[in-house]
Write an enzyme that holds these catalytic residues in place. Structure first.
Site, PDB file in Angstrom:
ATOM      1  N   HIS A   1      -8.174  -4.991  -0.307  1.00  0.00           N
ATOM      2  CA  HIS A   1      -6.851  -4.301  -0.023  1.00  0.00           C
ATOM      3  C   HIS A   1      -6.588  -4.769   1.441  1.00  0.00           C
ATOM      4  O   HIS A   1      -7.368  -4.793   2.386  1.00  0.00           O
ATOM      5  CB  HIS A   1      -7.388  -2.764   0.016  1.00  0.00           C
TER       6      HIS A   1
ATOM      7  N   ASP B 155      -9.709  -4.698  -5.106  1.00  0.00           N
ATOM      8  CA  ASP B 155      -8.998  -3.522  -4.207  1.00  0.00           C
ATOM      9  C   ASP B 155      -9.237  -2.233  -5.200  1.00  0.00           C
ATOM     10  O   ASP B 155      -8.968  -2.457  -6.511  1.00  0.00           O
ATOM     11  CB  ASP B 155      -7.502  -4.090  -4.163  1.00  0.00           C
TER      12      ASP B 155
ATOM     13  N   SER C  80       0.929  -1.162   0.033  1.00  0.00           N
ATOM     14  CA  SER C  80       0.029  -0.085   0.169  1.00  0.00           C
ATOM     15  C   SER C  80       0.706   1.128   0.014  1.00  0.00           C
ATOM     16  O   SER C  80       1.482   1.330  -0.885  1.00  0.00           O
ATOM     17  CB  SER C  80      -0.849  -0.138   0.974  1.00  0.00           C
TER      18      SER C  80
END
Length: 397
Positions: free
Chosen positions: A278, A248, A156
């Site tokens: 995610h 995601d 991320s």
């Protein structure tokens, strides 16, 4: 989305778990620790120690170093930047992932405790990442690794920093990077490549807006030093292993960066795990695909080829580790936070506080309400000057 993800989101809603948009950064950091502690598969073995990574200019960044159960000569070294939207996440939430990565790949892993927003702008988070990477490169031999097999990695926001660091060290001396591992990275901080319709459980558009409110306010989002998709050139970058979740919102972002790297002639392996949300790699205790992704990443790390030549090493003083007493206290504290007893107590405390707190306006809604209030004040001003028709239109809006 994977039924496990839907079940997790439904359970959080059922028990009344607070939505992140109603939380302060400090509260959200604790919530994330609880989430990771209860959804991550544990691993045993290996060893870790903490120290301070410093630059020749004196900039210091706390790091934690992991060694695998089975050490080998010439091991790769991985510098890991944790996820969390530049706001949440820490060495504790990254611990299990880094420990497993070290054990699965027989690599030395350096986890970076970079500064977070809103306390500092994300440009300083990137500075911390670069400092830790250069430090790991210079100290690789002392850590029992081969500096020619240095990999930068992260998930991320950490994937964002890893990608940006590769561009930086391609253009500046300081470290030779042999590979990059980007797990659902955010490479375009304008969020133009984000899929707002993706079914990603509790990580929805409102949550992403909350992270942006705390980390991207006042930031030039197209700056290539923080949005690597906007780099002038993607040529000459290290081989990339990109992991994406099909459900995601940042999946299209990762695909776009993979295409940009491939178009520039770089070696790219892009793995997309269908229906995964995610954060699924960290939550491998719930999502089997998270475990599969970690195993695949470990294979890439173990097989990374040395960078020929590279930047000459700069002699450094021996590493000064934290004291044994400090390490023992840290391990006991973190071991306690992973126990069912501690997590149950933290969960019940959060739920009780949420029940007694009553309704509260989230920062995102407060910002919207402030804008609406401003429109209303403008309407009143126009009414006072005789523009009744326009004022009514603004007020109704």
């Amino acid at each position: 989305m994977d039924p496990r993800g839907r079940t997790l989101a439904a359970w959080l809603d059922l028990v009344g778990w607070p939505n992140i948009v109603t939380r302060t950064p400090e509260q959200a950091r604790i919530d994330y620790q609880i989430l990771v502690a209860t959804t991550t598969r544990r691993t045993i073995g290996g060893w870790s120690r903490s120290t301070i990574a410093s630059s020749p200019e004196g900039h210091e960044v706390p790091v934690r170093v992991y060694w695998p159960r089975r050490r080998r000569i010439g091991a790769p070294i991985v510098v890991w930047m944790h996820g969390g939207g530049f706001v949440i996440g820490d060495l504790f939430t990254a611990d299990a992932t880094c420990r497993k990565l070290a054990n699965y790949s027989s690599a030395v892993v350096v986890s970076v405790d970079y500064r977070r927003s809103p306390e500092v702008p994300i440009t300083q988070s990137h500075e911390d990442a670069r400092t830790a990477i250069a430090w790991a490169y210079r100290h690789a031999a002392q850590l029992g690794a081969d500096r020619r097999r240095l990999i930068v990695a992260g998930d991320s926001a950490g994937g964002n920093m890893a990608a940006a660091a590769c561009c930086h060290f391609r253009d500046h001396a300081g470290a030779g990077i042999a590979g990059q591992i980007l797990i659902y990275p955010a490479t375009d901080l304008t969020l133009a490549h984000m899929d707002h319709t993706a079914a990603s459980g509790f990580f929805d558009g409102a949550a992403i807006e909350w992270f942006g409110l705390h980390s991207l306010t006042g930031i030039e989002r197209t700056d290539p030093t923080i949005s690597p998709l906007f780099a002038d050139s993607h040529a000459g970058l290290p081989p990339a292993h990109i992991v994406l979740g099909g459900a995601d919102p940042f999946c299209p972002d990762g695909r776009a960066y993979a295409r940009a790297l491939e178009a520039a002639g770089n070696q790219v392996l892009c793995e997309e795990f269908p229906r995964q949300m995610h954060g699924f790699v960290d939550m491998d205790g719930i999502f089997p695909s998270g475990h599969s992704a970690l195993k695949s990443i470990a294979e890439t790390v173990a097989g990374v080829s040395p960078v020929p030549g590279g930047v000459p090493t700069v002699p450094d003083h021996p590493i000064r580790w934290y004291s044994l007493a400090a390490e023992t206290e840290r391990r006991l504290d973190e071991s306690w936070l992973r126990t069912p007893m501690a997590n149950t107590a933290r969960i019940l405390s959060t739920l009780a506080a949420e029940r007694w707190r009553g309704p509260r306006i989230s920062p995102v809604r407060a910002l919207t309400r402030s804008t609406q209030s401003k429109k209303h004040r403008l309407a009143l001003d126009e009414t006072s000057t005789g523009h009744t028709t326009d004022a009514t239109a603004v007020t109704n809006d």
